[in-house]
Write a protein that holds these residues in place. Structure first.
Motif, mmCIF file in Angstrom:
data_model
loop_
_atom_site.group_PDB
_atom_site.id
_atom_site.type_symbol
_atom_site.label_atom_id
_atom_site.label_comp_id
_atom_site.label_asym_id
_atom_site.label_seq_id
_atom_site.Cartn_x
_atom_site.Cartn_y
_atom_site.Cartn_z
ATOM 1 N N HIS A 1 -6.841 0.013 -16.818
ATOM 2 C CA HIS A 1 -5.719 -0.749 -16.252
ATOM 3 C C HIS A 1 -5.254 -0.145 -14.923
ATOM 4 C CE1 HIS A 1 -2.304 -3.400 -16.125
ATOM 5 N NE2 HIS A 1 -1.482 -2.369 -15.981
ATOM 6 N N GLY A 2 -5.246 -0.963 -13.888
ATOM 7 C CA GLY A 2 -4.794 -0.517 -12.577
ATOM 8 C C GLY A 2 -5.757 0.399 -11.855
ATOM 9 N N ALA A 3 -7.008 0.441 -12.325
ATOM 10 C CA ALA A 3 -7.966 1.391 -11.741
ATOM 11 C C ALA A 3 -8.649 0.860 -10.492
ATOM 12 C CB ALA A 3 -9.029 1.765 -12.778
ATOM 13 N N PHE A 4 -8.528 -0.459 -10.228
ATOM 14 C CA PHE A 4 -9.246 -1.073 -9.108
ATOM 15 C C PHE A 4 -8.281 -1.784 -8.172
ATOM 16 C CE2 PHE A 4 -12.075 -0.900 -12.752
ATOM 17 C CZ PHE A 4 -13.225 -0.327 -12.216
ATOM 18 N N ALA A 5 -8.752 -1.995 -6.955
ATOM 19 C CA ALA A 5 -7.967 -2.739 -5.966
ATOM 20 C C ALA A 5 -8.904 -3.556 -5.099
ATOM 21 C CB ALA A 5 -7.136 -1.791 -5.109
ATOM 22 N N LEU A 6 -8.421 -4.722 -4.660
ATOM 23 C CA LEU A 6 -9.182 -5.609 -3.790
ATOM 24 C C LEU A 6 -8.583 -5.624 -2.390
ATOM 25 C CD1 LEU A 6 -9.850 -8.894 -5.814
ATOM 26 C CD2 LEU A 6 -11.513 -7.166 -5.140
ATOM 27 N N THR B 1 -14.064 -3.307 -18.313
ATOM 28 C CA THR B 1 -14.077 -3.012 -16.876
ATOM 29 C C THR B 1 -14.186 -4.283 -16.051
ATOM 30 O OG1 THR B 1 -15.087 -0.837 -17.249
ATOM 31 C CG2 THR B 1 -15.277 -1.776 -15.040
ATOM 32 N N VAL B 2 -15.141 -5.140 -16.396
ATOM 33 C CA VAL B 2 -15.339 -6.356 -15.596
ATOM 34 C C VAL B 2 -14.187 -7.330 -15.789
ATOM 35 C CG1 VAL B 2 -17.841 -6.120 -15.465
ATOM 36 C CG2 VAL B 2 -16.836 -7.350 -17.389
ATOM 37 N N ASP B 3 -13.563 -7.349 -16.963
ATOM 38 C CA ASP B 3 -12.402 -8.214 -17.164
ATOM 39 C C ASP B 3 -11.228 -7.757 -16.304
ATOM 40 O OD1 ASP B 3 -13.765 -9.795 -18.936
ATOM 41 O OD2 ASP B 3 -12.879 -8.923 -20.736
ATOM 42 N N GLU B 4 -11.050 -6.458 -16.187
ATOM 43 C CA GLU B 4 -9.984 -5.915 -15.341
ATOM 44 C C GLU B 4 -10.203 -6.325 -13.886
ATOM 45 O OE1 GLU B 4 -6.612 -3.637 -14.154
ATOM 46 O OE2 GLU B 4 -7.286 -4.216 -16.170
ATOM 47 N N ILE B 5 -11.445 -6.217 -13.433
ATOM 48 C CA ILE B 5 -11.756 -6.594 -12.050
ATOM 49 C C ILE B 5 -11.637 -8.108 -11.867
ATOM 50 C CG2 ILE B 5 -13.558 -6.619 -10.291
ATOM 51 C CD1 ILE B 5 -14.637 -4.032 -11.576
ATOM 52 N N ALA B 6 -12.112 -8.877 -12.853
ATOM 53 C CA ALA B 6 -12.051 -10.334 -12.764
ATOM 54 C C ALA B 6 -10.614 -10.817 -12.630
ATOM 55 C CB ALA B 6 -12.714 -10.968 -13.981
ATOM 56 N N GLY B 7 -9.691 -10.119 -13.288
ATOM 57 C CA GLY B 7 -8.290 -10.479 -13.176
ATOM 58 C C GLY B 7 -7.780 -10.377 -11.748
ATOM 59 N N LEU B 8 -8.255 -9.374 -11.024
ATOM 60 C CA LEU B 8 -7.852 -9.216 -9.628
ATOM 61 C C LEU B 8 -8.387 -10.365 -8.773
ATOM 62 C CD1 LEU B 8 -8.494 -5.385 -9.128
ATOM 63 C CD2 LEU B 8 -6.319 -6.517 -9.612
ATOM 64 N N PHE B 9 -9.633 -10.753 -9.014
ATOM 65 C CA PHE B 9 -10.207 -11.871 -8.266
ATOM 66 C C PHE B 9 -9.490 -13.181 -8.594
ATOM 67 C CE2 PHE B 9 -13.913 -9.019 -7.815
ATOM 68 C CZ PHE B 9 -14.151 -9.184 -6.466
ATOM 69 N N SER B 10 -9.116 -13.345 -9.862
ATOM 70 C CA SER B 10 -8.446 -14.585 -10.262
ATOM 71 C C SER B 10 -7.125 -14.770 -9.527
ATOM 72 C CB SER B 10 -8.198 -14.570 -11.778
ATOM 73 O OG SER B 10 -9.422 -14.565 -12.486
ATOM 74 N N LEU B 11 -6.461 -13.670 -9.229
ATOM 75 C CA LEU B 11 -5.199 -13.763 -8.483
ATOM 76 C C LEU B 11 -5.409 -14.330 -7.092
ATOM 77 C CD1 LEU B 11 -3.521 -10.356 -9.476
ATOM 78 C CD2 LEU B 11 -2.959 -12.646 -10.319
ATOM 79 N N GLN B 12 -6.643 -14.194 -6.562
ATOM 80 C CA GLN B 12 -6.968 -14.780 -5.264
ATOM 81 C C GLN B 12 -7.809 -16.055 -5.418
ATOM 82 O OE1 GLN B 12 -8.153 -12.152 -2.081
ATOM 83 N NE2 GLN B 12 -7.254 -10.352 -3.052
#
Length: 268
Positions: free
Chosen positions: A212-217, A238-249
């Motif tokens: 949680h909170g380990a990645f940034a775009l 891991t990929v779900d955490e990253i996918a969530g960031l992409f979904s916000l954009q």
């Protein structure tokens, strides 16, 4: 006597030189000791270079590779065996989880070989398995199951982990996939900002907390469709955490990996 004007096509000459270098490389690699990491038998190149020109099969033989690939269609959500070539099984169709595309199961043959890439720097089989992943991707795109992404994005390592390991296996896979698919690679738009613990050995709740909170775009990305690249997908944390960031954009994400480690009992 007037000077003779000789026009030389430099591009053509360089192309011929490159082909000869590639041919010499194939001959050289093919002559070196080359045994399968699974069965220890000498790897036969017969027929392989017809499928993948200028490539030498290393790390795993054709028999072990073919035996370890999926022998049936699988759900892109959970990895369950399904009867027809389609995206989801009935259960996943209700939830529509993120697509995970892989050529094989981590538990059915190639697991030790893929683990050796990450932990023992034994990269000999990486290209062969990545080529099978590329074939799987091409099949799914051809039948309209997935859409071709605009860019490949390797799951990044934290700089501390990268210095310790010396390489990022996800980047190596993405680089090879980029060459095979002609899809560009972008390794700058996604960064890991937290040096997390290794996921191996952690339970599901611990994995989610760890990532949680380990990645940034990077902000204001212009992509609409991206493919995350990793070596193995297990719980998908891991990929779900990253996918969530992409979904916000509002960016569509799918995951491509060498193998997926399905939930216990799913393949029984």
């Amino acid at each position: 006597m007037p000077p003779i004007n000789i026009s030389i096509d430099i591009t053509h000459i360089l192309g011929l030189c490159l082909k000869r270098i590639q041919h010499a490389r194939v001959i050289l690699l093919g002559s070196l000791p080359n045994r399968c990491l699974l069965c220890q038998q000498r790897i036969d190149q017969t027929g392989y270079q017809q499928l993948f020109p200028n490539q030498v099969l290393t790390g795993v033989c054709q028999v072990c590779l073919a035996a370890s690939l999926y022998q049936h269609e699988v759900c892109l959500g959970c990895g369950r065996e399904i009867a027809l070539l389609q995206a989801y099984c009935g259960k996943c169709l209700k939830q529509e989880p993120n697509y995970v595309v892989a050529p094989c199961s981590y538990h059915q043959g190639l697991g030790p070989v893929i683990a050796a890439i990450k932990y023992q720097q034994q990269c000999a089989p990486l290209n062969a398995i990545t080529q099978q992943l590329a074939c799987r991707i091409a099949l799914l795109i051809k039948h309209g199951i997935i859409r071709r992404p605009q860019v490949l994005i390797p799951v990044p390592l934290h700089p501390n982990r990268l210095r310790q390991r010396g390489f990022n296996q996800a980047w190596l896979i993405a680089k090879e996939l980029s060459l095979l698919t002609n899809i560009p690679l972008d390794d700058r738009c996604l960064i890991r900002i937290v040096d997390t613990l290794p996921q191996t050995g952690l339970a599901g709740k611990q994995r989610r907390k760890n990532c949680h909170g380990a990645f940034a775009l990077q902000p204001n990305m212009t992509y609409q469709r991206v493919a995350l690249i990793d070596d193995v997908v297990t719980t998908g944390t891991t990929v779900d955490e990253i996918a969530g960031l992409f979904s916000l954009q509002f960016i569509h994400v799918q995951t491509w990996c060498l193998a997926r480690a399905e939930a216990p009992g799913l393949l029984d």
